[in-house]
Write an enzyme that holds these catalytic residues in place. Structure first.
Site, PDB file in Angstrom:
ATOM      1  N   ASP A  94       0.847  -1.187   0.000  1.00 10.32           N
ATOM      2  CA  ASP A  94       0.000   0.000   0.000  1.00 10.32           C
ATOM      3  C   ASP A  94       0.887   1.243   0.000  1.00 10.32           C
ATOM      4  O   ASP A  94       2.108   1.159   0.104  1.00 10.32           O
ATOM      5  CB  ASP A  94      -0.968  -0.002   1.181  1.00 10.32           C
ATOM      6  CG  ASP A  94      -0.259  -0.071   2.526  1.00 10.32           C
ATOM      7  OD1 ASP A  94       0.961   0.152   2.572  1.00 10.32           O
ATOM      8  OD2 ASP A  94      -0.929  -0.354   3.531  1.00 10.32           O
ATOM      9  N   ASP A 268      -8.082  -7.489   0.965  1.00 11.66           N
ATOM     10  CA  ASP A 268      -7.067  -7.749   1.999  1.00 11.66           C
ATOM     11  C   ASP A 268      -7.621  -7.306   3.340  1.00 11.66           C
ATOM     12  O   ASP A 268      -8.482  -6.426   3.410  1.00 11.66           O
ATOM     13  CB  ASP A 268      -5.778  -6.983   1.718  1.00 11.66           C
ATOM     14  CG  ASP A 268      -5.859  -5.543   2.213  1.00 11.66           C
ATOM     15  OD1 ASP A 268      -5.348  -5.247   3.312  1.00 11.66           O
ATOM     16  OD2 ASP A 268      -6.470  -4.709   1.505  1.00 11.66           O
ATOM     17  N   CYS A 306     -13.665 -28.477   7.937  1.00 13.08           N
ATOM     18  CA  CYS A 306     -12.411 -27.922   7.430  1.00 13.08           C
ATOM     19  C   CYS A 306     -11.362 -29.020   7.340  1.00 13.08           C
ATOM     20  O   CYS A 306     -11.251 -29.872   8.229  1.00 13.08           O
ATOM     21  CB  CYS A 306     -11.928 -26.799   8.346  1.00 13.08           C
ATOM     22  SG  CYS A 306     -10.357 -26.055   7.848  1.00 13.08           S
ATOM     23  N   CYS A 308      -7.997 -28.304   6.903  1.00  8.78           N
ATOM     24  CA  CYS A 308      -6.669 -27.713   7.065  1.00  8.78           C
ATOM     25  C   CYS A 308      -5.819 -28.543   8.022  1.00  8.78           C
ATOM     26  O   CYS A 308      -6.316 -29.410   8.749  1.00  8.78           O
ATOM     27  CB  CYS A 308      -6.771 -26.265   7.547  1.00  8.78           C
ATOM     28  SG  CYS A 308      -7.140 -26.049   9.314  1.00  8.78           S
ATOM     29  N   CYS A 311      -7.094 -28.457  11.708  1.00  5.32           N
ATOM     30  CA  CYS A 311      -8.300 -29.220  12.001  1.00  5.32           C
ATOM     31  C   CYS A 311      -8.072 -30.722  11.874  1.00  5.32           C
ATOM     32  O   CYS A 311      -8.776 -31.522  12.487  1.00  5.32           O
ATOM     33  CB  CYS A 311      -9.438 -28.757  11.089  1.00  5.32           C
ATOM     34  SG  CYS A 311     -10.039 -27.086  11.499  1.00  5.32           S
ATOM     35  N   HIS A 337      -5.435 -21.550  10.668  1.00  4.80           N
ATOM     36  CA  HIS A 337      -6.805 -21.945  10.325  1.00  4.80           C
ATOM     37  C   HIS A 337      -7.589 -20.787   9.712  1.00  4.80           C
ATOM     38  O   HIS A 337      -8.289 -20.969   8.700  1.00  4.80           O
ATOM     39  CB  HIS A 337      -7.539 -22.465  11.559  1.00  4.80           C
ATOM     40  CG  HIS A 337      -9.012 -22.647  11.333  1.00  4.80           C
ATOM     41  ND1 HIS A 337      -9.545 -23.764  10.722  1.00  4.80           N
ATOM     42  CD2 HIS A 337     -10.066 -21.827  11.592  1.00  4.80           C
ATOM     43  CE1 HIS A 337     -10.856 -23.630  10.622  1.00  4.80           C
ATOM     44  NE2 HIS A 337     -11.202 -22.462  11.146  1.00  4.80           N
TER      45      HIS A 337
END
Length: 377
Positions: A94, A268, A306, A308, A311, A337
């Site tokens: 930015d 974002d 989930c 991931c 998890c 996560h």
């Protein structure tokens, strides 16, 4: 290859949702996309390798913070931000404008730029369009931002108009100052507060300058969500179809759906890692406060839907224990996560646009998550 190319692959028949593809020198980015935020050249608690495992292809870093510490000269000496932080994929920086203007009592605005005091040392600094671009050129991100003024909410119309006119003048100066256009794509930032006609004016003025992409700033700054969505809905139609659109600082799950529905390609937000540090995670059925006592003997994963790494391997009880014991590993797990959740949510959104089921996915997600859709519109 140019610094950036954008291909519009498909548009939704029942909304403004778009499916696209951005190519930069470091990565191909499927859109719509959520970009994890690495303010100080790191996404808090997560390694670049973990971010790549999650599926992130672009992250954001902050010009203001990196300018103050360690300094763009240090990063340039390392070969640029990609090498400095060992991130081989795309980076967006930015302009530093939002951080400077959020200092309020510590800054003074003039036509030339903004004089401010460092929040770290208290020393006086000056950031202008030319200086912001110079810093970003040194950092070497794939996508950089024109220096802009972000008006607060609420703000009177007279102030907002003066602010957007200054932002347009600063955008022109940013273009002139940009010395690495073959390697870095410079985006203009549409301001205009909550004034719909001024948003259109700002968009049309910036489009005339022919930036490679356009960001929408000054939203999610305290206004009600229905107002944010109304302003957004009346802004994106005035941006080019063949260039990416980036809604700055927005990343809650509902905001992602609402932004995509209104034609946004890039998002974002620090939200996933920020709430993770407070022990809160996203799940398919809503937010879960892992710190709560109810999870003390709950051996289920954070989210049973989930897949991931977290998890698959750790329970709510264990992660709660880590958080209560102030073990850093607990924050790493909740952060992993949450970032994974948003990255994968965007994958589902992209697939739904491709197969024509975006609005159905939105309804399904909101019903499971407990959102009131009417409150978003």
């Amino acid at each position: 290859m140019s610094a950036l190319s954008f291909e519009l692959l498909k548009t939704s028949s029942d909304s403004l949702a778009r499916r696209g593809r951005i190519r930069t020198l470091h990565a191909t980015i499927e859109t719509p996309v959520f970009m994890p935020v690495g303010t100080q050249a790191t996404v808090k608690t997560l390694s670049p390798e973990e971010l790549m495992d999650i599926g992130a292809h672009i992250i954001l870093s902050n010009t203001y913070h990196l300018h103050l510490r360690p300094g763009e000269d240090v990063i340039q000496g390392a070969g640029g931000l990609h090498k400095f932080m060992n991130w081989p994929r795309a980076i967006l920086t930015d302009s530093g404008g939002f951080q400077v203007f959020s200092l309020s009592t510590l800054r003074k605005i003039s036509e030339e730029g903004v004089e401010f005091r460092s929040h770290i040392s208290g020393e006086k600094r000056f950031l202008s369009p030319e200086r912001s671009i110079q810093v970003q050129n040194a950092l070497g991100a794939d996508i950089i931002m024109a220096f802009d003024e972000c008006p607060p909410y609420p703000a009177d119309r007279e102030y907002v108009l003066a602010s957007l006119l200054r932002t347009t003048r600063w955008a022109k100066r940013s273009l002139v100052a940009h010395e690495r256009s073959e390697e870095q794509a410079l985006f203009g930032i549409v301001q205009g507060g909550m004034e719909i006609d001024l948003r259109r004016q700002a968009a049309e003025e910036l489009v005339e300058l022919d930036f490679p992409g356009y960001a929408i700033g000054g939203l999610s700054v305290g206004e009600p969500k229905p107002l944010m969505n109304e302003v957004l809905e009346h802004t994106t139609p005035f941006l080019p179809q063949n260039k990416p659109r980036y809604l700055m600082g927005v990343g809650a799950p509902d905001d992602l759906f609402e932004g995509v529905m209104r034609g946004v390609d890039m998002f974002d937000c620090v939200l996933p890692t920020r709430i993770a540090r407070n022990g809160t995670v996203f799940t398919a059925s809503g937010k879960l406060v892992v710190r709560n006592a109810a999870n003390a003997k709950d051996y289920a994963p954070l989210d049973e839907k989930c897949d991931c790494y977290v998890c698959k391997n750790y329970s709510r009880a264990y992660i709660r224990h880590l958080l209560k014991a102030e073990e850093t590993f607990g924050i790493r797990l909740t952060s992993y996560h949450n970032v994974y959740f948003l990255v994968k949510l965007m994958e589902k959104i992209r697939a739904s646009i491709e197969n024509g089921t975006f609005l159905a996915l939105r309804k399904q997600f909101y019903d499971a998550y407990g959102y009131n859709r009417d409150a978003m519109c």
